[in-house]
Design a protein around this motif. Structure first.
Motif, PDB file in Angstrom:
ATOM      1  N   PHE A 172      -2.897  -0.910  -4.603  1.00  0.00           N
ATOM      2  CA  PHE A 172      -3.559  -1.088  -5.885  1.00  0.00           C
ATOM      3  C   PHE A 172      -4.422   0.128  -6.182  1.00  0.00           C
ATOM      4  O   PHE A 172      -5.051   0.698  -5.263  1.00  0.00           O
ATOM      5  CB  PHE A 172      -4.427  -2.342  -5.880  1.00  0.00           C
ATOM      6  N   LYS A 192       2.653  -2.142  -2.955  1.00  0.00           N
ATOM      7  CA  LYS A 192       1.694  -2.579  -1.929  1.00  0.00           C
ATOM      8  C   LYS A 192       0.468  -1.673  -1.883  1.00  0.00           C
ATOM      9  O   LYS A 192      -0.125  -1.436  -0.826  1.00  0.00           O
ATOM     10  CB  LYS A 192       2.356  -2.620  -0.552  1.00  0.00           C
ATOM     11  N   ARG A 244      -2.399 -13.334 -10.296  1.00  0.00           N
ATOM     12  CA  ARG A 244      -2.512 -12.109 -11.089  1.00  0.00           C
ATOM     13  C   ARG A 244      -3.527 -12.290 -12.211  1.00  0.00           C
ATOM     14  O   ARG A 244      -4.290 -11.364 -12.538  1.00  0.00           O
ATOM     15  CB  ARG A 244      -1.152 -11.755 -11.658  1.00  0.00           C
ATOM     16  N   ALA A 275       1.749 -17.358  -7.982  1.00  0.00           N
ATOM     17  CA  ALA A 275       1.717 -15.900  -8.075  1.00  0.00           C
ATOM     18  C   ALA A 275       1.150 -15.460  -9.420  1.00  0.00           C
ATOM     19  O   ALA A 275       0.330 -14.529  -9.494  1.00  0.00           O
ATOM     20  CB  ALA A 275       3.121 -15.339  -7.876  1.00  0.00           C
ATOM     21  N   TRP A 280       2.199  -2.697  -8.999  1.00  0.00           N
ATOM     22  CA  TRP A 280       1.235  -2.421  -7.929  1.00  0.00           C
ATOM     23  C   TRP A 280       1.562  -3.253  -6.691  1.00  0.00           C
ATOM     24  O   TRP A 280       1.451  -2.781  -5.565  1.00  0.00           O
ATOM     25  CB  TRP A 280      -0.190  -2.732  -8.399  1.00  0.00           C
ATOM     26  N   GLU A 281       1.960  -4.509  -6.944  1.00  0.00           N
ATOM     27  CA  GLU A 281       2.285  -5.381  -5.812  1.00  0.00           C
ATOM     28  C   GLU A 281       3.520  -4.884  -5.068  1.00  0.00           C
ATOM     29  O   GLU A 281       3.573  -4.926  -3.821  1.00  0.00           O
ATOM     30  CB  GLU A 281       2.522  -6.806  -6.307  1.00  0.00           C
ATOM     31  N   LYS A 282       4.503  -4.395  -5.809  1.00  0.00           N
ATOM     32  CA  LYS A 282       5.710  -3.882  -5.163  1.00  0.00           C
ATOM     33  C   LYS A 282       5.396  -2.640  -4.328  1.00  0.00           C
ATOM     34  O   LYS A 282       5.967  -2.439  -3.259  1.00  0.00           O
ATOM     35  CB  LYS A 282       6.767  -3.551  -6.205  1.00  0.00           C
ATOM     36  N   ARG A 299      -6.944 -11.937 -10.780  1.00  0.00           N
ATOM     37  CA  ARG A 299      -7.287 -10.567 -10.379  1.00  0.00           C
ATOM     38  C   ARG A 299      -7.796  -9.766 -11.571  1.00  0.00           C
ATOM     39  O   ARG A 299      -8.710  -8.953 -11.433  1.00  0.00           O
ATOM     40  CB  ARG A 299      -6.079  -9.875  -9.759  1.00  0.00           C
ATOM     41  N   SER A 310       2.593  -6.281 -11.258  1.00  0.00           N
ATOM     42  CA  SER A 310       3.794  -6.462 -10.438  1.00  0.00           C
ATOM     43  C   SER A 310       4.198  -5.150  -9.780  1.00  0.00           C
ATOM     44  O   SER A 310       4.630  -5.121  -8.612  1.00  0.00           O
ATOM     45  CB  SER A 310       4.939  -7.000 -11.298  1.00  0.00           C
TER      46      SER A 310
END
Length: 1000
Positions: A899, A897, A984, A980, A893-895, A987, A891
């Motif tokens: 990785f 943007k 994850r 979502a 990493w997603e925030k 991934r 989460s």
């Protein structure tokens, strides 16, 4: 089939446990009354009632007396009620000489001495009175109704919320001391001043049942107990219903008092409710009341007066008769003479003297015709009914003025079939206490009246009245219809009129007929279907009882009825039950269920159980087994059969079979299609048989866990329903063979060498993870499966290249070899069973798959078994607690943007998993295997001229299906959040399986 429920028949207890009944509870030696619930059985027994009923005849004596709450009245009760004393032959038409067994009253005490001797401590009846002659048969029932046993004019008594039992005890002891020995009390009931008690002879008491008593209050304000009734219902001989009503109605001579008396009577009928009677197996209407009986007796102080004639005239007229009972020195005689002397000065000579012109007061409207006769024409004896000066003529002239008869004839009270014996005695009210014939000499000088009465009614009387009412109503409607069509008496042809009906004259008063009830016994059809008879033997007053201002009355009836003989009925009951049982067995469908024997080799640790029904033997995870049963129609009629809902415990799923069992008939059902609301039924003709296949398969992981932990078992009972026949109960049993599937990683790493089969003898209570030491760094099942997949995949790809020809390679299908189409999955099911068996025995997987098998099928069997095994793990390879830590990092990493690199993501994942070594090692085995599978598939694709895009799609599919199988993540019900989370999860696996993920 089973026989109908056979119940030991026994007669109903003598007296039911109801208010007012005696004894209050059945005696210990008395059996409880049992009735069969089978209507056909009870009805069949009833239809043979003539075989178990015998004709009986009993006398019923009904007595009534208003004791005016006077002391000493109880001293007279035995004399007049039990022994028939106190009847004045000269003041009543009843003749002692006409009665069988009559004795001469030698030395009978005269009236003057009797009145002079009266005191409250002894009976006031005359000395040397032999009483009415005893009946030829014993009295079967003594029924006594008393009024004013307490002072009802007292406000304290009228508003008393309970009954004072002391007066009733006094009267009960007096009656019991007078009636013959051996009589037992059937019931007693009190309502303030009203008291009723019934005694039965030793031969009748055991045949009385269904006793029910109640009270109705109609006094002050319409509901107090100073007026009203006590009512009782009994059943005689299990056949004949009898009701007794003891009442005290409104007093007074005004018109309003008359209407209130009628209202009181109507309320008693409306408000009375009895407990239901149970006849021949069926309980009657629970609201049974007056009118549902076969014979009813209504008695008491009804308080109806003489109307349309002055009371003073009636007093003087009657005292002309009573004065002759006294000698000249008697006080009552002097009072009577004084009143008559005053009256004669005003109205003329004494009408009792045989002058050429005899008459009574003109105000009474009662005249006596002149009698003239010459000595030659004078008859030796004159018929009293023709004698104008006789008591019988006087009574006959007064009865048309009786309010009760008027109300009955006008349809305002007691019109529905009630009747009365001939009245040939003086009015019973009101006298000076201590006097035989001195009517009320007080200042009020109340007019004499027949206030105290005994009425009775049969079921036939009530039915005749109802038919008459229906006929009158039908005639009234026809009359209205004729008038509505303009037809009147002038236009109707008289020849076409079948009968005449005049509504104006319907219900008009009729002349009183004193001989109306003096006839032969009539046949009465009872509610239970029998024919009884009743006859009034006599109805009289006891004029020479002096202790109250009312004279007591009694009547004796002879009842002929059919009574049940318990022994005969029990015999008929047994015969009927046997005949019905035989007929039922012949007419009901009958089948035979045969369980086909099946022998198989069991696990050495699982001995064959001693088990009836269907035994599936050893059952393993996801392995189907079948058994066959045969249902044969061995009866003479068609049989409709099918499995129906079985009995289930709380928490179990309902239905015809448990979730792990399927039922299949060898034919189409009668409906053709299965309905969720009803179960399939199948018709078997006589001699036909159906084969039913039962299939067991345990695939539910929750069930597997319960079986592994010995919390549940593969046992149930199927219910085979035969329409209109008996149900068959078919036990089903199987022995669970422990499996590695459905366990946790923590449990699997503690399983010793030899696999889970070594644990079957121990109950796994959920704490065994800690009970055994850690044996392995990861479950050996995961190690063996991943190792076999790597080995077999390489061999399968190599062999396919040599044998394939022009066929497409299997790895072109996304997800291969872990995800297979249905047709491919069906081909490897038997291989999967071998793989699972090897895992449970802790044996190498390669040994379970012979060399001659197709390598592609072998790797597919092992790969799909691995995926199933991962799905079955209780905690998963990545438990929920570890997943939440990983999801938190993703989460972030997603925030951002952005990785991190693939290697950094792998390191982060392994860092989180390292806190649980067994899960971390298991994940490493699987990730390593997936990486090798991706490499092998990619190389094979390149070798066969396929581009890398197909390989990447395969890797992506592997990541998707393994993330679902390995990670225990809480999924939201919100679709967007759920997608979502699944992204994850995928991934995490792609980091270890895809080579093209860098930078994505």
């Amino acid at each position: 089939m089973s026989s109908p429920n056979r119940l030991n028949f026994s007669p109903e207890p003598q007296i039911q446990d109801t208010p007012g009944a005696f004894p209050s509870t059945p005696r210990e030696h008395e059996p409880a009354f049992v009735t069969s619930s089978q209507k056909s059985l009870s009805q069949a027994v009833y239809e043979r009632r003539e075989e178990y009923t015998v004709s009986r005849k009993i006398k019923i004596k009904v007595g009534v007396w208003n004791v005016a709450s006077l002391h000493g009245t109880e001293k007279d009760i035995g004399a007049w009620f039990a022994h028939g004393k106190g009847v004045s032959e000269s003041l009543s038409v009843l003749s002692f000489q006409d009665q069988p067994g009559a004795k001469e009253h030698d030395g009978l005490e005269d009236v003057s001495h009797q009145e002079a001797r009266r005191n409250k401590k002894k009976s006031t009846t005359p000395l040397n009175d032999h009483g009415l002659p005893p009946p030829s048969e014993e009295i079967g029932l003594y029924v006594l109704g008393l009024q004013e046993v307490v002072d009802i004019s007292s406000a304290a008594e009228a508003f008393r919320p309970y009954n004072d039992p002391h007066p009733s005890r006094k009267w009960k002891h007096a009656v019991e001391a007078a009636i013959p020995k051996g009589y037992s009390i059937v019931l007693e009931q009190q309502l303030i001043g009203l008291y009723m008690v019934v005694y039965a002879s030793p031969t009748i008491a055991p045949t009385i049942s269904s006793v029910s008593t109640t009270t109705v209050r109609t006094g002050l304000m319409g509901y107090m107990g100073n007026k009203g009734a006590v009512v009782a219902r009994i059943v005689l001989g299990e056949t004949t219903r009898m009701v007794f009503v003891n009442c005290h109605l409104c007093a007074g001579v005004e018109k309003g008092n008359l209407e209130r008396r009628n209202w009181d009577a109507s309320q008693i009928q409306k408000q009375t409710r009895f407990e239901p009677v149970n006849f021949h197996g069926e309980a009657d209407d629970p609201s049974e009341s007056i009118g549902d009986e076969d014979f009813a007796f209504w008695f008491g102080d009804l308080n109806y007066r003489l109307e349309g004639i002055p009371g003073e005239d009636v007093r003087r007229l009657l005292m002309l008769h009573t004065k002759n009972e006294y000698d000249e020195k008697n006080a009552s005689k002097r009072k009577i003479d004084a009143e008559l002397a005053l009256h004669n000065k005003l109205s003329g000579p004494d009408p009792t003297k045989h002058d050429s012109s005899s008459h009574v007061s003109s105000r009474s409207n009662v005249t006596s015709p002149t009698i003239t006769a010459t000595p030659l024409e004078m008859p030796q004896t004159l018929d009293p009914s023709s004698d104008p000066s006789s008591l019988q003529t006087t009574i006959a002239s007064l009865l048309p003025h009786d309010q009760l008869h008027q109300q009955m004839h006008s349809g305002k009270a007691f019109q529905d079939g009630w009747r009365e014996g001939p009245i040939d005695f003086l009015p019973t009210y009101k006298y000076d206490v201590g006097s035989v014939g001195m009517f009320d000499s007080s200042e009020k000088k109340r007019g004499p009246s027949w206030c105290d009465r005994i009425l009775y009614r049969t079921r036939r009387d009530k039915l005749d009245y109802e038919h008459k009412v229906q006929a009158a109503e039908a005639a009234r409607k026809r009359d209205q219809e004729m008038k509505a069509h303009g037809i009147d008496d002038q236009t109707v042809n008289e020849e076409e009129v079948l009968f005449d009906y005049d509504p104006a004259t319907d219900g008009a008063p009729e002349e009183y007929d004193p001989d109306a009830d003096d006839k032969d016994p009539e046949v009465v059809p009872t509610k239970a279907g029998f024919e009884d008879k009743i006859h009034l033997e006599y109805y009289t007053s006891h004029q020479r009882v002096l202790s109250s201002d009312h004279k007591p009355l009694d009547a004796v009836f002879t009842l002929t009825y059919d009574a049940v003989e318990p022994d005969l009925k029990a015999k008929v009951h047994r015969e009927v039950a046997r005949d019905l049982d035989k007929a039922e067995n012949e007419s009901r469908p009958s089948v035979t269920v045969i369980v086909d024997p099946h022998q198989e080799q069991r696990e050495k640790s699982h001995p064959s159980p001693d088990h009836e029904g269907v035994d599936f033997g050893d059952v393993r995870f996801a392995t189907s087994k079948t058994r066959t049963i045969t249902i044969a129609n061995t009866g003479s009629v068609s049989a409709v059969v099918g499995f129906t809902d079985r009995m289930v415990s709380e928490g179990q799923a309902s239905g015809a079979a448990p979730s792990w069992l399927r039922i299949h008939f060898d034919r189409a059902s009668d409906t053709g299609t299965h309905s969720a609301e009803s179960h399939d039924m199948y018709t078997l003709e006589p001699g036909d048989a159906a084969n039913v296949v039962l299939t067991i398969s345990v695939t539910n992981i929750d069930l597997v866990r319960g079986l592994n932990e010995d919390r549940t078992h593969l046992e149930d009972v199927l219910v085979l329903r035969i329409h209109n026949g008996r149900d068959y109960f078919l036990p089903v049993h199987a022995t669970w063979v422990p499996s590695a599937f459905g366990r946790s990683i923590g449990n699997l790493i503690r399983i010793p060498e030899g696999g889970v089969r070594k644990l079957h003898h121990r109950h796994d209570d959920g704490n065994s993870d800690q009970a055994e030491g850690v044996k392995w760094s990861a479950p050996r099942e995961i190690f063996r499966l991943t190792e076999a997949v790597e080995e077999l995949l390489e061999r399968a790809i190599a062999e396919w290249g040599m044998r394939s020809g022009n066929s497409k390679p299997p790895w072109e299908k996304a997800g291969w070899p872990f995800h297979l189409p249905d047709e491919s999955h069906n081909k490897v099911q038997h291989l999967q069973e071998r793989v699972r068996e090897a895992l449970d025995r802790d044996e190498p997987v390669s040994k379970a798959l012979s060399e001659d098998l197709d390598s592609v099928h072998k790797v597919e069997a092992v790969a799909t078994t691995l995926l199933d095994f991962l799905k079955s793990l209780e905690d998963g390879v990545i438990p929920e607690s570890l997943w939440l830590n990983l999801e938190s990092a993703i989460s972030e990493w997603e925030k951002a943007k952005q990785f991190p690199s693939t290697e950094e993501q792998k390191v982060k994942t392994l860092d989180v998993l390292v806190s649980s070594p067994a899960h971390s090692t298991s994940f490493t085995f699987i990730a390593s295997m997936l990486s090798k599978v991706s490499s092998e598939v990619a190389a094979a694709s390149t070798a066969h001229g396929q581009e890398g895009l197909a390989s990447h799609k395969n890797e992506e599919t592997h990541a998707s299906i393994f993330s679902q199988a390995m990670i225990r993540a809480p999924l939201s019900s919100n679709a967007k959040e759920r997608r979502a989370t699944e992204g994850r999860m995928k991934r995490i696996m792609e980091v270890f399986t895809r080579s093209d993920l860098e930078g994505q």
